[in-house]
Design a protein around this motif. Sequence first.
Motif, PDB file in Angstrom:
ATOM      1  N   ALA A   1       0.830  -1.207   0.000  1.00 48.85           N
ATOM      2  CA  ALA A   1       0.000   0.000   0.000  1.00 48.85           C
ATOM      3  C   ALA A   1       0.866   1.259   0.000  1.00 48.85           C
ATOM      4  O   ALA A   1       0.552   2.237  -0.701  1.00 48.85           O
ATOM      5  N   ARG A   2       1.936   1.244   0.769  1.00 51.46           N
ATOM      6  CA  ARG A   2       2.810   2.422   0.830  1.00 51.46           C
ATOM      7  C   ARG A   2       3.500   2.666  -0.513  1.00 51.46           C
ATOM      8  O   ARG A   2       3.625   3.809  -0.963  1.00 51.46           O
ATOM      9  N   VAL A   3       3.960   1.585  -1.141  1.00 52.74           N
ATOM     10  CA  VAL A   3       4.602   1.731  -2.446  1.00 52.74           C
ATOM     11  C   VAL A   3       3.590   2.240  -3.473  1.00 52.74           C
ATOM     12  O   VAL A   3       3.901   3.110  -4.292  1.00 52.74           O
ATOM     13  N   ARG A   4       2.379   1.715  -3.429  1.00 52.92           N
ATOM     14  CA  ARG A   4       1.345   2.167  -4.364  1.00 52.92           C
ATOM     15  C   ARG A   4       1.047   3.655  -4.185  1.00 52.92           C
ATOM     16  O   ARG A   4       0.760   4.358  -5.163  1.00 52.92           O
ATOM     17  N   THR A   5       1.107   4.123  -2.948  1.00 49.21           N
ATOM     18  CA  THR A   5       0.899   5.548  -2.698  1.00 49.21           C
ATOM     19  C   THR A   5       1.961   6.381  -3.399  1.00 49.21           C
ATOM     20  O   THR A   5       1.662   7.403  -4.048  1.00 49.21           O
ATOM     21  N   ILE A   6       3.216   5.957  -3.289  1.00 46.56           N
ATOM     22  CA  ILE A   6       4.303   6.684  -3.938  1.00 46.56           C
ATOM     23  C   ILE A   6       4.165   6.616  -5.456  1.00 46.56           C
ATOM     24  O   ILE A   6       4.373   7.621  -6.158  1.00 46.56           O
TER      25      ILE A   6
END
Length: 224
Positions: free
Chosen positions: A61-66
């Motif tokens: 999820a964090r990578v997708r946000t970036i």
Amino acid sequence: MAGNRGPQERGVIVLAGEDSNDCRIVAEVVKQHHADLGNARLVEISDKTRLKTATGADLTARVRTIVGKAKGRALRAKGPLVGLVIHEDLDGYTDAEYTRVRANVAGALRRESPCNSALALAAWESEAWLLLFPDAFPAVRPNWKIPAQLRGRDTGTFRSPKEELKRRLVSPAFRESDGPKIAEQARSLGLLTSGPTGTNSSYTDFVHELGQWSAASVPSRSRG
């Protein structure tokens, strides 16, 4: 406006990190190793998301946000996203934990990135990468000389190299904002080409990833 240059003419490489100084240091390494990406331009986004402590669905999820932010930044720059570089200071050594964290985060980044990607997981921090190029320091400040005990070493084993530089470079005092200037000199003097003085697995791993990038996704220069 010059000619019929469309919005697809220039690809965009997005650098994501908590600090602009770190992004600008990383940018010099990217410039050295992305010559086959044509006239792609580099832009920054500020990101406070920490990846090194995340795992599983949280990391994804964090990578997708970036990635979402990077796509938006490329859209504003009116070009396709052709590269994504994420910087994070490890605040740790190049040991087994570094290897585990890097494999975890880099794997998630490869899975989620729609383009070329690379992880600049700097151990201990990006200043350790600067120490690999000691001859760049006096090119920025003539009085700055890296002492022998810090040259030719494994800088991934140095704790808090930023503080070490602040202690040793005092005329004038070293500041974080000097980092990009040192990296720029390292590139312009050919030091990034000739290779580091010393070692740091986190730097080597980053350069290796950049070497895997493909130019296939980069648009050709408009001829209109």
